[in-house]
Design a protein around this motif. Structure first.
Motif, mmCIF file in Angstrom:
data_model
loop_
_atom_site.group_PDB
_atom_site.id
_atom_site.type_symbol
_atom_site.label_atom_id
_atom_site.label_comp_id
_atom_site.label_asym_id
_atom_site.label_seq_id
_atom_site.Cartn_x
_atom_site.Cartn_y
_atom_site.Cartn_z
ATOM 1 N N GLN A 59 10.989 4.013 14.008
ATOM 2 C CA GLN A 59 12.251 3.309 13.832
ATOM 3 C C GLN A 59 12.129 2.157 12.824
ATOM 4 O O GLN A 59 13.072 1.408 12.614
ATOM 5 N N LEU A 60 10.960 2.060 12.185
ATOM 6 C CA LEU A 60 10.768 1.092 11.117
ATOM 7 C C LEU A 60 11.305 1.653 9.808
ATOM 8 O O LEU A 60 11.127 2.841 9.518
ATOM 9 N N PRO A 61 11.944 0.810 8.990
ATOM 10 C CA PRO A 61 12.433 1.283 7.689
ATOM 11 C C PRO A 61 11.282 1.469 6.694
ATOM 12 O O PRO A 61 10.235 0.837 6.800
ATOM 13 N N LEU A 62 11.512 2.336 5.714
ATOM 14 C CA LEU A 62 10.562 2.555 4.634
ATOM 15 C C LEU A 62 10.970 1.693 3.439
ATOM 16 O O LEU A 62 12.126 1.742 3.016
ATOM 17 N N PRO A 63 10.076 0.867 2.893
ATOM 18 C CA PRO A 63 10.429 0.045 1.728
ATOM 19 C C PRO A 63 10.914 0.895 0.560
ATOM 20 O O PRO A 63 10.433 2.020 0.346
ATOM 21 N N THR A 64 11.851 0.369 -0.195
ATOM 22 C CA THR A 64 12.427 1.109 -1.325
ATOM 23 C C THR A 64 12.110 0.475 -2.672
ATOM 24 O O THR A 64 12.271 1.128 -3.701
ATOM 25 N N ASP A 65 11.679 -0.784 -2.700
ATOM 26 C CA ASP A 65 11.363 -1.452 -3.954
ATOM 27 C C ASP A 65 10.088 -0.830 -4.546
ATOM 28 O O ASP A 65 9.027 -0.879 -3.927
ATOM 29 N N PRO A 66 10.155 -0.230 -5.759
ATOM 30 C CA PRO A 66 8.992 0.496 -6.300
ATOM 31 C C PRO A 66 7.786 -0.395 -6.572
ATOM 32 O O PRO A 66 6.639 0.019 -6.361
ATOM 33 N N GLU A 67 8.003 -1.635 -7.038
ATOM 34 C CA GLU A 67 6.889 -2.531 -7.344
ATOM 35 C C GLU A 67 6.181 -2.968 -6.058
ATOM 36 O O GLU A 67 4.946 -2.943 -5.971
ATOM 37 N N LEU A 68 6.952 -3.334 -5.034
ATOM 38 C CA LEU A 68 6.345 -3.722 -3.757
ATOM 39 C C LEU A 68 5.637 -2.531 -3.115
ATOM 40 O O LEU A 68 4.544 -2.663 -2.565
ATOM 41 N N SER A 69 6.259 -1.358 -3.214
ATOM 42 C CA SER A 69 5.659 -0.151 -2.620
ATOM 43 C C SER A 69 4.328 0.172 -3.280
ATOM 44 O O SER A 69 3.368 0.566 -2.605
ATOM 45 N N ARG A 70 4.251 0.012 -4.608
ATOM 46 C CA ARG A 70 2.993 0.287 -5.302
ATOM 47 C C ARG A 70 1.884 -0.632 -4.799
ATOM 48 O O ARG A 70 0.750 -0.198 -4.561
ATOM 49 N N MET A 71 2.205 -1.913 -4.625
ATOM 50 C CA MET A 71 1.188 -2.859 -4.161
ATOM 51 C C MET A 71 0.825 -2.612 -2.697
ATOM 52 O O MET A 71 -0.318 -2.835 -2.289
ATOM 53 N N ILE A 72 1.787 -2.160 -1.890
ATOM 54 C CA ILE A 72 1.493 -1.790 -0.498
ATOM 55 C C ILE A 72 0.545 -0.596 -0.469
ATOM 56 O O ILE A 72 -0.452 -0.582 0.271
ATOM 57 N N ILE A 73 0.824 0.421 -1.291
ATOM 58 C CA ILE A 73 -0.021 1.620 -1.344
ATOM 59 C C ILE A 73 -1.443 1.257 -1.760
ATOM 60 O O ILE A 73 -2.423 1.735 -1.167
ATOM 61 N N ALA A 74 -1.576 0.397 -2.772
ATOM 62 C CA ALA A 74 -2.908 0.024 -3.264
ATOM 63 C C ALA A 74 -3.749 -0.577 -2.149
ATOM 64 O O ALA A 74 -4.932 -0.227 -1.977
ATOM 65 N N ARG A 75 -3.180 -1.490 -1.389
ATOM 66 C CA ARG A 75 -3.937 -2.160 -0.327
ATOM 67 C C ARG A 75 -4.210 -1.229 0.850
ATOM 68 O O ARG A 75 -5.297 -1.276 1.453
ATOM 69 N N ALA A 76 -3.237 -0.385 1.177
ATOM 70 C CA ALA A 76 -3.446 0.572 2.264
ATOM 71 C C ALA A 76 -4.557 1.561 1.909
ATOM 72 O O ALA A 76 -5.385 1.910 2.758
ATOM 73 N N LEU A 77 -4.583 2.015 0.647
ATOM 74 C CA LEU A 77 -5.639 2.929 0.217
ATOM 75 C C LEU A 77 -7.006 2.259 0.284
ATOM 76 O O LEU A 77 -7.974 2.837 0.798
#
Length: 558
Positions: free
Chosen positions: A361-379
């Motif tokens: 029930q959590l939303p998925l971020p839509t901002d591409p720049e923030l999403s890229r930085m989230i992906i980098a840290r999660a990886l």
């Protein structure tokens, strides 16, 4: 009144009590809090909410009832004997003693809002006017949007634990952050994989055996294997007999193909084992990377939502749940969200101790720049072994090399060494770097959800007292970025006092132990001082990260 609900004596008593009073009658009852969150209790809540005047929810941590477990939740409830047309009642959550209610109702509203615990790690009992929250149909509608099913009426909704008006404001902000995963058009599915009892005794798919697996697809995970953003948190000890019988894994020393011990292994041949695995359309769940999380939530623990990424082939028992996504980019973005205290707060505020599908029930971020930085840290948090090679190489972005930690510290290495091919240096391995990546995810997710910096700090101050205590008093870092055991810290502090003539040298076995602790492989940040090792200030680090990412976002859109 109890139609569709599992009845018990106290529910029957509540329903009968409503018939005893006059038109203006009030009844006060102290009872367990299950009526407010029972999955099939919606009909009863439609009758309860219009009668409710006040709901004051307690946790038995102060042992007000000595024969009841200290985790148990109960509440003081003031009911009208006749229902009103409109819902409107006072709510207070996370209480430990009744005195807090009186203090809050008499409070001026000035000053900071107390959280769960005091700075010296005691249960917080001070009152504050903003602890008293008024719940109406509007708030029940918000709770349905966040936690419920839009097919149900708002008055059927379970009641979350709202600590203060500020927490309610954050929930209102989250409701506007975007479509929840479970209401989006994103292709995903959930499984509990193997059942700890049924698949051992009935289907005989797996069997209990604690050993190091010979191959990746023989690994079957339990809850203690993982932690926040860490799929290799602990390994079962030889002959593991309970959930505390595990040892930490040193991420700096493990080989590239390391596998932890497993408590279960396949009991059938591998072809049949894979055939019996849960399916995602035509595909086996075991064929893809997945987000896995512990199903049972510790609302008052350090963290509540505990999740990590596991590679293809790895299975788990039903103490964990896993999510599989058709798109690995979506997998990593959503996973990064779940590693944040923002997502953790969302789960804590629900008041539920079983996550099941709450995370969806959590939303998925839509901002591409923030999403890229989230992906980098999660990886970088999860790609610890060669089994994550394909995931890293699929999602690697050259922009990662220009990214990096926003905090300046020699223990935080630049990111310019990252390449499109996986190697050991892709993963964050020191405790200091991993902590900083998680702090930065907190800030990134807060920005993605539209939270202000003060709202991010507020949910940390209120809902994460155990984490605050660890950061203040328990977690020391050496010059190499490793967590230092507390007995090593104390040994160095004692040696400083000895050198200053403030303490005497220990003798005998105590001296030998003291010297061994001093010789342990930890490098003081400030040798020969009263504070030889570092502690971190999470509020300061989150603030710095929030400001830095806000600037980067503005520059990207300029």
């Amino acid at each position: 009144e109890l139609q569709g609900s599992k009845s018990n004596l106290y529910k029957c008593f509540i329903a009968r009590s409503w018939t005893w009073g006059s038109e203006r009658g009030l009844i006060g009852l102290l009872h367990p809090d299950g009526v407010y969150d029972e999955a099939k209790g919606g009909h009863f809540r439609t009758l309860l909410y219009p009668r409710l005047v006040g709901h004051y929810q307690f946790i038995n941590e102060k042992n007000l009832f000595k024969d009841v477990d200290h985790h148990v939740r109960f509440s003081i409830n003031i009911y009208r004997t006749r229902a009103k047309e409109r819902v409107s009642f006072r709510h207070m959550g996370n209480l430990f003693v009744p005195m807090t209610i009186d203090e809050s109702l008499d409070h001026s509203g000035i000053g900071s809002i107390p959280g769960y615990k005091t700075s010296d790690d005691q249960w917080e009992t001070r009152g504050h006017a903003r602890r008293v929250v008024t719940i109406t149909d509007e708030e029940l509608s918000l709770f349905r949007d966040l936690y419920g099913d839009e097919k149900e009426s708002i008055r059927e909704q379970p009641l979350p634990v709202i600590h203060s008006e500020e927490v309610l404001q954050v929930l209102q902000r989250l409701a506007k952050a975007g479509f929840p995963l479970n209401k989006s058009n994103i292709s995903y599915s959930r499984t509990e994989c193997w059942h700890e009892t049924a698949d051992v005794k009935k289907t005989k798919t797996i069997r209990r055996e604690t050993c190091f697996p010979d191959r990746l697809d023989q690994l079957i995970l339990n809850g203690p294997h993982i932690y926040v953003g860490n799929p290799l948190y602990k390994t079962p000890n030889e002959g593991c007999s309970h959930n505390l019988d595990y040892s930490p894994i040193n991420l700096e020393r493990i080989e590239a193909d390391y596998l932890p011990r497993t408590n279960y292994i396949p009991a059938v041949d591998m072809e049949e084992y894979h055939r019996r695995a849960p399916r995602f359309g035509e595909e086996s769940f075991l064929d893809r990377y997945r987000l896995v999380y512990r199903n049972m939530a510790s609302i008052t623990g350090e963290r509540t939502l505990i999740s990590a990424i596991i590679p293809p082939g790895v299975a788990h028992i039903n103490g964990l749940r896993s999510l599989i996504f058709k798109d690995n980019r979506v997998l990593m973005t959503f996973s990064g969200v779940t590693f944040s205290i923002v997502a953790d707060f969302f789960i804590k505020a629900s008041g539920k101790d079983n996550i099941y599908s709450l995370a969806e029930q959590l939303p998925l971020p839509t901002d591409p720049e923030l999403s890229r930085m989230i992906i980098a840290r999660a990886l970088r948090l999860n790609c610890l072994t060669v089994y994550y090679k394909d995931l890293w190489e699929e999602l690697y972005d050259p922009a990662f090399n220009k990214d990096g930690f926003v905090k300046s510290d020699p223990r935080l290495k630049p990111w310019d060494h990252l390449t499109c091919e996986w190697n050991r240096e892709v993963a964050l391995r020191t405790d200091y770097e991993r902590r900083q990546a998680l702090v930065e995810l907190d800030a990134l997710v807060a920005l993605a959800y539209g939270l202000t910096k003060e709202e991010l700090l507020t949910i940390y101050r209120i809902h994460f007292p155990v984490l605050q205590n660890y950061e203040r008093n328990e977690r020391f870092y050496d010059a190499r970025g490793r967590l230092v055991p507390k007995d090593v810290v104390k040994a160095h502090q004692l040696q400083y006092k000895i050198d200053q003539g403030l303490a005497s040298q220990p003798r005998g076995k105590a001296l030998q132990q003291h010297q061994e602790l001093l010789a342990a492989d930890y490098v003081p940040v400030r040798p020969g001082t009263e504070e030889p090792f570092d502690r971190c200030d999470r509020e300061e680090d989150m603030s710095q990260a929030y400001d830095a990412f806000s600037r980067k976002r503005q520059e990207a859109t300029a």
